[in-house]
Design a protein around this motif. Structure first.
Motif, short mmCIF file in Angstrom:
data_model
loop_
_atom_site.label_atom_id
_atom_site.label_comp_id
_atom_site.label_asym_id
_atom_site.label_seq_id
_atom_site.Cartn_x
_atom_site.Cartn_y
_atom_site.Cartn_z
N GLY A 119 0.82 -1.21 0.00
CA GLY A 119 0.00 0.00 0.00
C GLY A 119 0.84 1.25 0.00
N ASN A 120 0.21 2.37 0.29
CA ASN A 120 0.90 3.65 0.30
C ASN A 120 0.21 4.60 1.28
N LEU A 121 0.83 5.73 1.50
CA LEU A 121 0.21 6.77 2.31
C LEU A 121 -0.55 7.76 1.45
N SER A 122 -0.18 7.85 0.18
CA SER A 122 -0.78 8.84 -0.70
C SER A 122 -1.91 8.24 -1.52
N VAL A 123 -2.59 9.10 -2.26
CA VAL A 123 -3.71 8.67 -3.10
C VAL A 123 -3.18 8.32 -4.48
N GLY A 124 -3.01 7.03 -4.77
CA GLY A 124 -2.71 6.55 -6.11
C GLY A 124 -1.35 6.92 -6.65
N GLY A 125 -0.99 6.26 -7.75
CA GLY A 125 0.17 6.64 -8.52
C GLY A 125 1.51 6.17 -8.00
N THR A 126 1.55 5.16 -7.11
CA THR A 126 2.84 4.70 -6.60
C THR A 126 3.29 3.37 -7.19
N GLY A 127 2.44 2.72 -7.97
CA GLY A 127 2.85 1.47 -8.62
C GLY A 127 2.52 0.23 -7.82
N LYS A 128 1.35 0.21 -7.17
CA LYS A 128 0.98 -0.97 -6.38
C LYS A 128 0.78 -2.21 -7.26
N THR A 129 0.15 -2.02 -8.42
CA THR A 129 -0.15 -3.17 -9.27
C THR A 129 1.12 -3.89 -9.74
N PRO A 130 2.13 -3.19 -10.31
CA PRO A 130 3.34 -3.91 -10.69
C PRO A 130 4.09 -4.51 -9.51
N GLN A 131 3.95 -3.92 -8.31
CA GLN A 131 4.61 -4.51 -7.14
C GLN A 131 3.91 -5.80 -6.71
N ILE A 132 2.59 -5.84 -6.76
CA ILE A 132 1.87 -7.08 -6.49
C ILE A 132 2.28 -8.14 -7.51
N GLU A 133 2.37 -7.74 -8.77
CA GLU A 133 2.76 -8.70 -9.81
C GLU A 133 4.19 -9.20 -9.59
N TYR A 134 5.06 -8.35 -9.11
CA TYR A 134 6.42 -8.79 -8.78
C TYR A 134 6.38 -9.90 -7.72
N LEU A 135 5.57 -9.69 -6.69
CA LEU A 135 5.46 -10.69 -5.63
C LEU A 135 4.85 -11.99 -6.15
N ILE A 136 3.89 -11.88 -7.04
CA ILE A 136 3.30 -13.09 -7.62
C ILE A 136 4.37 -13.89 -8.37
N ARG A 137 5.16 -13.20 -9.18
CA ARG A 137 6.22 -13.89 -9.94
C ARG A 137 7.25 -14.50 -8.99
N LEU A 138 7.55 -13.78 -7.93
CA LEU A 138 8.55 -14.24 -6.97
C LEU A 138 8.10 -15.51 -6.25
N LEU A 139 6.82 -15.61 -5.93
CA LEU A 139 6.35 -16.62 -4.99
C LEU A 139 5.51 -17.74 -5.59
N SER A 140 4.91 -17.52 -6.74
CA SER A 140 3.87 -18.45 -7.20
C SER A 140 4.40 -19.83 -7.60
N ASP A 141 5.68 -19.96 -7.88
CA ASP A 141 6.21 -21.29 -8.22
C ASP A 141 6.29 -22.20 -7.00
N ASN A 142 6.35 -21.61 -5.82
CA ASN A 142 6.56 -22.41 -4.61
C ASN A 142 5.40 -22.38 -3.63
N TYR A 143 4.45 -21.48 -3.85
CA TYR A 143 3.35 -21.33 -2.90
C TYR A 143 2.02 -21.20 -3.65
N LYS A 144 0.93 -21.48 -2.94
CA LYS A 144 -0.41 -21.23 -3.47
C LYS A 144 -0.78 -19.79 -3.09
N ILE A 145 -0.84 -18.93 -4.09
CA ILE A 145 -1.01 -17.50 -3.88
C ILE A 145 -2.46 -17.09 -4.12
N ALA A 146 -2.95 -16.19 -3.28
CA ALA A 146 -4.22 -15.51 -3.54
C ALA A 146 -4.00 -14.01 -3.41
N THR A 147 -4.61 -13.26 -4.29
CA THR A 147 -4.64 -11.81 -4.13
C THR A 147 -6.02 -11.40 -3.65
N LEU A 148 -6.05 -10.40 -2.79
CA LEU A 148 -7.32 -9.88 -2.28
C LEU A 148 -7.30 -8.36 -2.43
#
Length: 336
Positions: free
Chosen positions: A44-73
């Protein structure tokens, strides 16, 4: 607009006081935060939008999804549905919201869910027969009802939270002291080259005792439609229409635009109306239309496939990527 924001300063003081009281009540246990028996990583962030949350979530998915069962909420901002929704083949951007639907299209092996009530969303996920063993909470830094195990706070290089102020005078959802809840901070959208000296200066400004990382936006070499891809180098000098409905579209336009291109900017998470589609088609005059990945999921059924393309992005760590990955790995080792 700047003058109006200054005039509204008393409301910013009031809003900041309300948020401080709310955080105090959660910190002291007067308002209950719920923990769960699995790793939960909140971005997340402290400000309203524009910090790149979506690509950061996608980074974590790529990092973890081969070894874990991932869910996004996610909350599912501006979706037409209500309550808890688990993405499936019938899902659309209207049902999930644009960003969760983007996750679903790109990462079909993970569970993608939306619920404004994150506590209920987690409980629903844990009741599934094939429940996840890691949950990624999207845009949940202020959602204090759920206590995540690890918090990643994002702040944009050209709009650091330490230089901002509370809404409506500034763009902060809560005071800068909220950053103390973060386990690490990522300064996003940095220039490709940023010196160690400048990074140290930014760390001092942010005043965090926890690790601070630096990342930039990495654009794909290709644009994509439903049926084909084209090299960016091949279309750079072609006349085209560029469309962005994101918080800070300048870098997107700068990456693709030539002097003959036309650009259309819409509000973040914009719902494209029939009138908007007519305007887009009229402006394009049959030429290529290139948009962001988030906007593409809302436009894809309204514009011909051979005309509409999107440009994917990724977050790329400028340095210390392995350190960040190790911090996440160490957290998971403790909690799983």
């Amino acid at each position: 607009m700047i003058l109006l924001r200054k005039i509204l300063f008393p409301f910013a003081v009031l809003y900041g006081w309300i948020m401080q009281c709310r955080n105090f009540l959660y910190d002291k246990g007067f308002l209950k935060s719920y923990s769960f028996d699995l790793p939960i990583i909140a971005v997340g962030n402290l400000s309203v939008g524009g910090t790149g949350k979506t690509p950061q979530i996608e980074y974590l998915i790529r990092l973890l999804s081969d070894n874990y069962k991932i869910a996004t909420l996610s909350r599912g901002y501006k979706r037409e549905s209500k309550g808890f929704v688990l993405a499936d083949e019938t899902s659309t951007a209207a049902i999930l919201g644009d960003e969760p639907y983007q996750f679903y299209r790109k990462f079909p092996k993970i569970q993608v869910t939306v619920d404004a009530d994150r506590k209920n969303g987690i409980e629903q996920l844990l009741s599934l027969p094939n429940k996840p063993n890691i949950i990624l909470l999207d845009d949940a830094f202020q959602h204090r009802k759920v206590k995540a195990g690890f918090y990643i706070l994002l702040t944009a290089y050209d709009d650091l939270f330490c230089n901002d102020y509370i809404l409506p005078t500034g763009n902060l959802r809560e005071s800068r002291s909220g950053a103390n809840r973060a386990n690490c901070i990522i300064v996003t959208k940095c220039p490709k080259v940023i010196s160690e000296l400048e990074r140290d200066e930014i760390r001092k400004k942010l005043g965090s005792n926890n690790p601070v990382f630096f990342s930039s936006i990495e654009y794909d070499d290709c644009i994509y439609s439903a049926n084909e891809s084209k090299q960016v180098s091949e279309i750079k000098n072609l006349n085209k229409l560029l469309i962005a409905g994101i918080a800070k579209p300048k870098s997107f336009f700068d990456f693709l635009k030539n002097q003959n291109d036309t650009s259309l900017t819409f509000p973040d998470h914009h719902h494209f109306t029939a009138s908007d589609i007519l305007t887009i088609k009229s402006k394009a005059k049959g030429s290529l239309i290139i948009t962001t990945e988030k906007d593409y999921v809302r436009l894809r059924n309204s514009i011909p496939n051979n005309q509409l393309f999107y440009l994917p992005i990724k977050t790329s760590f400028i340095s210390e990527r392995t350190t960040f990955d190790s911090i996440i790995s160490d957290y998971l080792k403790i909690t799983i």
